[in-house]
Design a protein around this motif. Structure first.
Motif, PDB file in Angstrom:
ATOM      1  N   GLY A   1       0.389   8.492 -16.131  1.00 44.98           N
ATOM      2  CA  GLY A   1       0.777   7.084 -16.248  1.00 44.98           C
ATOM      3  C   GLY A   1       1.215   6.507 -14.917  1.00 44.98           C
ATOM      4  O   GLY A   1       0.858   5.380 -14.558  1.00 44.98           O
ATOM      5  N   VAL A   2       1.978   7.290 -14.154  1.00 43.42           N
ATOM      6  CA  VAL A   2       2.438   6.823 -12.845  1.00 43.42           C
ATOM      7  C   VAL A   2       1.263   6.737 -11.869  1.00 43.42           C
ATOM      8  O   VAL A   2       1.153   5.778 -11.102  1.00 43.42           O
TER       9      VAL A   2
ATOM     10  N   TRP B   1       3.677   5.915  -2.718  1.00 39.65           N
ATOM     11  CA  TRP B   1       4.893   6.473  -3.312  1.00 39.65           C
ATOM     12  C   TRP B   1       4.688   6.720  -4.802  1.00 39.65           C
ATOM     13  O   TRP B   1       5.067   7.788  -5.317  1.00 39.65           O
ATOM     14  N   LEU B   2       4.095   5.768  -5.513  1.00 42.60           N
ATOM     15  CA  LEU B   2       3.836   5.946  -6.942  1.00 42.60           C
ATOM     16  C   LEU B   2       2.901   7.131  -7.195  1.00 42.60           C
ATOM     17  O   LEU B   2       3.137   7.938  -8.101  1.00 42.60           O
ATOM     18  N   PHE B   3       1.846   7.230  -6.395  1.00 42.26           N
ATOM     19  CA  PHE B   3       0.906   8.333  -6.566  1.00 42.26           C
ATOM     20  C   PHE B   3       1.623   9.670  -6.354  1.00 42.26           C
ATOM     21  O   PHE B   3       1.447  10.608  -7.137  1.00 42.26           O
ATOM     22  N   GLY B   4       2.424   9.743  -5.300  1.00 42.76           N
ATOM     23  CA  GLY B   4       3.183  10.975  -5.034  1.00 42.76           C
ATOM     24  C   GLY B   4       4.155  11.301  -6.153  1.00 42.76           C
ATOM     25  O   GLY B   4       4.297  12.469  -6.552  1.00 42.76           O
ATOM     26  N   ALA B   5       4.832  10.287  -6.683  1.00 42.44           N
ATOM     27  CA  ALA B   5       5.756  10.514  -7.794  1.00 42.44           C
ATOM     28  C   ALA B   5       5.004  11.023  -9.018  1.00 42.44           C
ATOM     29  O   ALA B   5       5.491  11.907  -9.735  1.00 42.44           O
ATOM     30  N   GLY B   6       3.806  10.505  -9.253  1.00 41.99           N
ATOM     31  CA  GLY B   6       3.001  10.986 -10.370  1.00 41.99           C
ATOM     32  C   GLY B   6       2.628  12.448 -10.213  1.00 41.99           C
ATOM     33  O   GLY B   6       2.684  13.224 -11.173  1.00 41.99           O
TER      34      GLY B   6
ATOM     35  N   LEU C   1      -3.013   3.450  -8.974  1.00 41.13           N
ATOM     36  CA  LEU C   1      -4.402   3.015  -8.842  1.00 41.13           C
ATOM     37  C   LEU C   1      -4.560   1.531  -9.176  1.00 41.13           C
ATOM     38  O   LEU C   1      -5.289   0.802  -8.487  1.00 41.13           O
ATOM     39  N   VAL C   2      -3.865   1.077 -10.210  1.00 36.02           N
ATOM     40  CA  VAL C   2      -3.905  -0.342 -10.564  1.00 36.02           C
ATOM     41  C   VAL C   2      -3.299  -1.176  -9.435  1.00 36.02           C
ATOM     42  O   VAL C   2      -3.836  -2.225  -9.068  1.00 36.02           O
TER      43      VAL C   2
ATOM     44  N   ALA D   1       0.837  -1.207   0.000  1.00 34.91           N
ATOM     45  CA  ALA D   1       0.000   0.000   0.000  1.00 34.91           C
ATOM     46  C   ALA D   1       0.869   1.253   0.000  1.00 34.91           C
ATOM     47  O   ALA D   1       0.571   2.219  -0.714  1.00 34.91           O
ATOM     48  N   LEU D   2       1.956   1.238   0.774  1.00 34.41           N
ATOM     49  CA  LEU D   2       2.862   2.393   0.792  1.00 34.41           C
ATOM     50  C   LEU D   2       3.576   2.563  -0.547  1.00 34.41           C
ATOM     51  O   LEU D   2       3.870   3.690  -0.957  1.00 34.41           O
TER      52      LEU D   2
END
Length: 177
Positions: A137-138, A99-104, A143-144, A94-95
């Motif tokens: 995309g990130v 991290w991916l959401f924040g990078a996006g 989300l995926v 989940a973290l």
């Protein structure tokens, strides 16, 4: 379906088009998705899912793709079960999505970065591939990842097995049930 065949028994134009799309269109799409997914593998985005989707479409038409899809499915299920086997793995997954959401979001906002060189390749003052397309995309990947984590949790996460405890003064009781 109505309109599929005419009274003479021949397929209508729409029926022939549907049959073509079912066979040739899905095959072409499968062959297009695989190289697109390969290109997206090093880039931010759901490249692996696109490759698997391409193989899933090709599996409708080719035995080798069906066998590869079946092997991928076994490995994917095993990985999903492993990923939700313990709470630390679930939390870290989940973290990773956070991290991916924040990078996006960072890639969409596009802050200036210091200029530097790596192997004589210059970077800065902008992020590589900065913009809303990369950021989206990130974020889509995050989300995926969260969706797959939730699905895996519901599908394969089982409550801890009941551990029998023995009470010297009474019968065996099962705790956790």
């Amino acid at each position: 379906m109505s309109g599929e065949r005419s009274p003479s028994g021949r397929r209508s134009w729409a029926g022939r088009l549907r049959a073509w799309v079912d066979r040739t269109g899905s095959e072409i799409l499968g062959w297009v998705l695989i190289p697109v997914g390969v290109v997206l593998m090093p880039l931010p985005g759901p490249g692996m899912l696109i490759i698997v989707g391409g193989f899933a479409l090709l599996a409708r038409h080719y035995t080798w793709a069906r066998e590869l899809r079946d092997r991928l499915q076994v490995k994917a299920v095993a990985a999903a079960q492993y990923g939700v086997a313990t709470w630390p793995r679930i939390v870290l997954s989940a973290l990773g999505g956070v991290w991916l959401f924040g990078a996006g979001v960072v890639w969409i906002v596009g802050p200036d970065i210091p200029e530097f060189d790596v192997l004589n390749v210059g970077f800065g003052p902008e992020l590589p591939a900065q913009g809303w397309v990369t950021g989206l995309g990130v974020i889509t990947s995050a989300l995926v990842a969260w969706g797959l984590l939730a699905y895996s949790f519901v599908r394969w996460r089982h409550p801890e097995p009941a551990v029998p405890t023995i009470d010297p003064a009474g019968p065996v009781e099962v705790s956790g049930a």
